[in-house]
Design an enzyme around this catalytic site. Structure first.
Site, PDB file in Angstrom:
ATOM      1  N   GLY A   1       8.222   7.383  -2.324  1.00  0.00           N
ATOM      2  CA  GLY A   1       8.944   7.215  -1.074  1.00  0.00           C
ATOM      3  C   GLY A   1       9.233   5.772  -0.707  1.00  0.00           C
TER       4      GLY A   1
ATOM      5  CB  THR B   1      -0.941   0.029   1.213  1.00  0.00           C
ATOM      6  OG1 THR B   1      -0.199   0.191   2.425  1.00  0.00           O
ATOM      7  CG2 THR B   1      -1.775  -1.241   1.285  1.00  0.00           C
ATOM      8  N   GLY B   2       0.352   2.317  -0.592  1.00  0.00           N
ATOM      9  CA  GLY B   2       1.126   3.554  -0.678  1.00  0.00           C
ATOM     10  C   GLY B   2       2.389   3.370  -1.488  1.00  0.00           C
TER      11      GLY B   2
ATOM     12  CB  SER C   1       2.497   6.221  -6.035  1.00  0.00           C
ATOM     13  OG  SER C   1       2.127   7.005  -4.913  1.00  0.00           O
TER      14      SER C   1
ATOM     15  CE1 TYR D   1       2.977   9.200  10.584  1.00  0.00           C
ATOM     16  CE2 TYR D   1       4.709   9.387  12.251  1.00  0.00           C
ATOM     17  CZ  TYR D   1       4.259   8.933  11.021  1.00  0.00           C
ATOM     18  OH  TYR D   1       5.112   8.195  10.230  1.00  0.00           O
TER      19      TYR D   1
ATOM     20  CB  SER E   1       6.856   6.055  12.750  1.00  0.00           C
ATOM     21  OG  SER E   1       7.626   7.198  13.102  1.00  0.00           O
TER      22      SER E   1
END
Length: 238
Positions: A12, A7-8, A10, A146, A133
């Site tokens: 980085g 996922t994500g 595209s 976050y 993270s």
């Protein structure tokens, strides 16, 4: 052929992970939301199947999971990488920003894991890798929400690993430090330089640093590793 859903994918870290799996011979589905041009280039260059979905829309997740499974036949590896971040004082964060962070960073991770598990359980095989993270490990001022979402992802990782381990499924997390990606573009060059100076290895991380760790956790070399959180932070939290 082994398969992976990223996922994500595209930009980085997600793009680096998708490339790493594709170069290793995996069939890869990569989700994206707005970065169509970047995803188109990645899909063309690395034979990755693109899948557009807004992970903040919880109602869209079952359809996305069904599409990913149809594209791949089955899913060996799920990498829950997609995330968003906003910086502000806790009491000043807008409701829309808060809602998006919890939906993308936590709810999507929980629900996509839930959606891929039935097939993994039926095959007694599978691997889920969650990108958390270092702020999920230690907390960050002005990034409270976050930090909460990323800390919850670590709790999910440990609890789910205990539950599905007897069925041959491994669940791990990777917690990056300060990585040189667009997510940190709001930081000034001076701030980035200061973070690099505070890091024992003396530099910022690269998306490839994270991707290499994710690829290792999905491999047979990590067959006895589950329920773990691997910090890729250059020693920042030593």
């Amino acid at each position: 052929m082994q398969t992976a859903w990223i996922t994500g994918a595209s930009r980085g870290i997600g793009a680096a992970v998708a490339k790493a799996f594709a170069q290793k011979g995996y069939a890869v589905v990569g989700t994206y939301c707005h970065s169509a041009q970047e995803m188109e280039t990645l899909a063309r260059d690395y034979a990755i199947y693109p899948l557009q979905v807004d992970l903040a829309d919880t109602a869209a997740l079952p359809k996305a999971a069904a599409q990913a499974q149809a594209m791949l036949g089955h899913i060996d590896v799920l990498v829950n990488n997609a995330a968003c971040a906003y910086t502000n004082l806790f009491q000043c964060m807008s409701p829309a920003q808060v809602q998006q962070m919890y939906a993308v960073n936590l709810t999507a991770v929980v629900e996509l894991s839930r959606l891929v598990l039935p097939d993994m359980l039926a095959r007694h095989s599978g691997c889920i890798i969650n990108i958390s993270s270092m702020w999920g490990e230690t907390g960050a001022s002005c990034e409270v929400d976050y930090s909460v979402t990323k800390g919850a992802v670590l709790a999910l990782t440990k609890a789910l690993a205990k539950e599905v381990g007897p069925s041959g499924i491994r669940v791990n997390a990777v917690s990056p430090g300060t990585i040189d990606t667009a997510m940190n573009a709001h930081l000034s060059p001076a701030d980035l330089a200061a973070l690099a100076d505070e890091t024992p290895l003396g530099r910022l991380g690269t998306p490839e640093d994270v991707a290499n760790t994710v690829l290792y956790l999905a491999s047979e070399q990590a067959a006895y590793i589950t329920g773990q959180d691997i910090g890729v932070n250059g020693g920042f939290l030593c």
